[in-house]
Design a protein around this motif. Structure first.
Motif, short mmCIF file in Angstrom:
data_model
loop_
_atom_site.label_atom_id
_atom_site.label_comp_id
_atom_site.label_asym_id
_atom_site.label_seq_id
_atom_site.Cartn_x
_atom_site.Cartn_y
_atom_site.Cartn_z
N ASN A 69 4.12 6.21 -14.43
CA ASN A 69 4.13 6.31 -12.98
C ASN A 69 4.26 4.91 -12.38
O ASN A 69 3.35 4.09 -12.53
CB ASN A 69 2.84 6.98 -12.48
CG ASN A 69 2.96 7.44 -11.04
OD1 ASN A 69 3.96 7.22 -10.38
ND2 ASN A 69 1.92 8.10 -10.55
N SER A 86 4.73 6.07 -5.36
CA SER A 86 3.66 6.92 -4.84
C SER A 86 2.49 6.10 -4.33
O SER A 86 1.81 6.51 -3.39
CB SER A 86 3.21 7.93 -5.89
OG SER A 86 2.76 7.28 -7.06
N ASP A 90 3.57 13.46 -8.70
CA ASP A 90 3.15 12.23 -9.36
C ASP A 90 3.40 12.36 -10.86
O ASP A 90 2.96 13.34 -11.47
CB ASP A 90 1.65 12.03 -9.11
CG ASP A 90 1.31 10.67 -8.54
OD1 ASP A 90 2.24 9.89 -8.26
OD2 ASP A 90 0.12 10.38 -8.38
N THR A 132 -1.50 10.63 -12.91
CA THR A 132 -2.50 10.56 -11.85
C THR A 132 -3.86 10.27 -12.47
O THR A 132 -4.58 11.17 -12.89
CB THR A 132 -2.54 11.88 -11.05
OG1 THR A 132 -1.20 12.33 -10.81
CG2 THR A 132 -3.24 11.69 -9.73
#
Length: 279
Positions: free
Chosen positions: A19, A45, A215, A218
């Motif tokens: 991510n 994000s 996402d 996370t």
């Protein structure tokens, strides 16, 4: 003012996986509006902004492209590794808007964060009905051994366990309806889970409040899910497990979770992070 924004991908050793997060190592000269603008321009994000303190610790702010959030796990891992690359490995003390978080980075650039004390609460039936309607899921598609609840480890996440991997793989939700419900309830992401075994789970996390459909990893939800499993007596004997996330997005992420017997000590979430080179 423009800041030096680093880009790291968390919970992976491959820049094409994990991510991505923006990281600003020293944001003391930035206003709230400037932080928000930078996070919006970066487009990940979350972007983490470190504000060094005189005592050697850090204040940390986290901004999605749309709004500030109290805590973000993957951006914490990314920021800790980015700081370790620049200044050396070791433990860092982070003062977040959710509370005190400690992060340890080793010589292999693997980071372990210890969350704030987690909490788990029931999910009201009417909220569950509205959530399932927005997700376009049915109650008979849920795993009855892992009933819905909401869990917190710096941010609140409903935990919804699918009965099959196929149900988890088919994610086509009503973005506006889910965003509205999450804003009303104060949820940060939705933790959608499938249990492959006692030691391995697969996850997907819709994140419409941040302007992001999903996402790829996370960390905050992983910590909250660890607490959820503890309250359900569903942890393996060693109280450690792994989460695979991002596979359905083509950005594989690997999150390791360790849950203490005393949840007040905080849940540990571990992973690597790697720098994303500028194009």
């Amino acid at each position: 003012m423009d800041a030096n924004v680093l880009r790291y991908s968390a919970f992976t050793t491959d820049p094409a996986g994990g991510n991505p997060a923006g990281v600003v190592l020293d944001a003391r000269d930035l206003s709230d509006a400037e932080m928000q603008r930078i996070a919006t321009d970066v487009g990940y994000s979350e972007t983490a902004f470190l504000l060094p303190r005189q005592d050697g610790a850090f204040d940390v702010r986290y901004f999605s492209p749309l709004a500030e959030v109290p805590f973000c796990g993957h951006a914490t891992i990314a920021a800790a590794v980015a700081h370790a690359v620049a200044h050396g490995a070791g433990e860092k003390v982070l003062h977040t808007r959710a509370g005190l978080v400690r992060v340890r980075v080793d010589a292999r650039l693997s980071a372990t964060l210890t969350s704030v004390a987690p909490r788990v609460a029931p999910l009201a039936d009417d909220d569950l009905d509205r959530l399932l309607a927005a997700l376009r899921w049915q109650r008979d598609e849920l795993d009855p051994t892992l009933p819905p609840a909401i869990a917190y480890a710096g941010a609140w996440h409903p935990v919804i366990a699918a009965a099959t991997r196929d149900r988890l793989a088919r994610l086509d939700y009503d973005f506006d309806a889910l965003a509205g419900l999450m804003a009303q309830c104060g949820w940060t992401t939705i933790s959608l889970i499938w249990r492959e075994s006692a030691e391995l789970f697969h996850a997907r996390n819709p994140f419409p409040p941040g302007g992001v459909i999903e996402d790829p990893a996370t960390g905050a939800a992983a910590a909250a899910f660890g607490a959820y499993l503890a309250t359900r007596d569903a942890l393996p004997p060693q109280r450690c497990f792994a989460i695979h996330q991002g596979d359905d997005l083509g950005r594989p992420s690997r999150i390791e979770v360790a849950v203490p017997t005393d949840l007040r000590e905080g849940v540990q979430v571990s992973g690597h992070a790697v720098k994303i080179d500028a194009a």
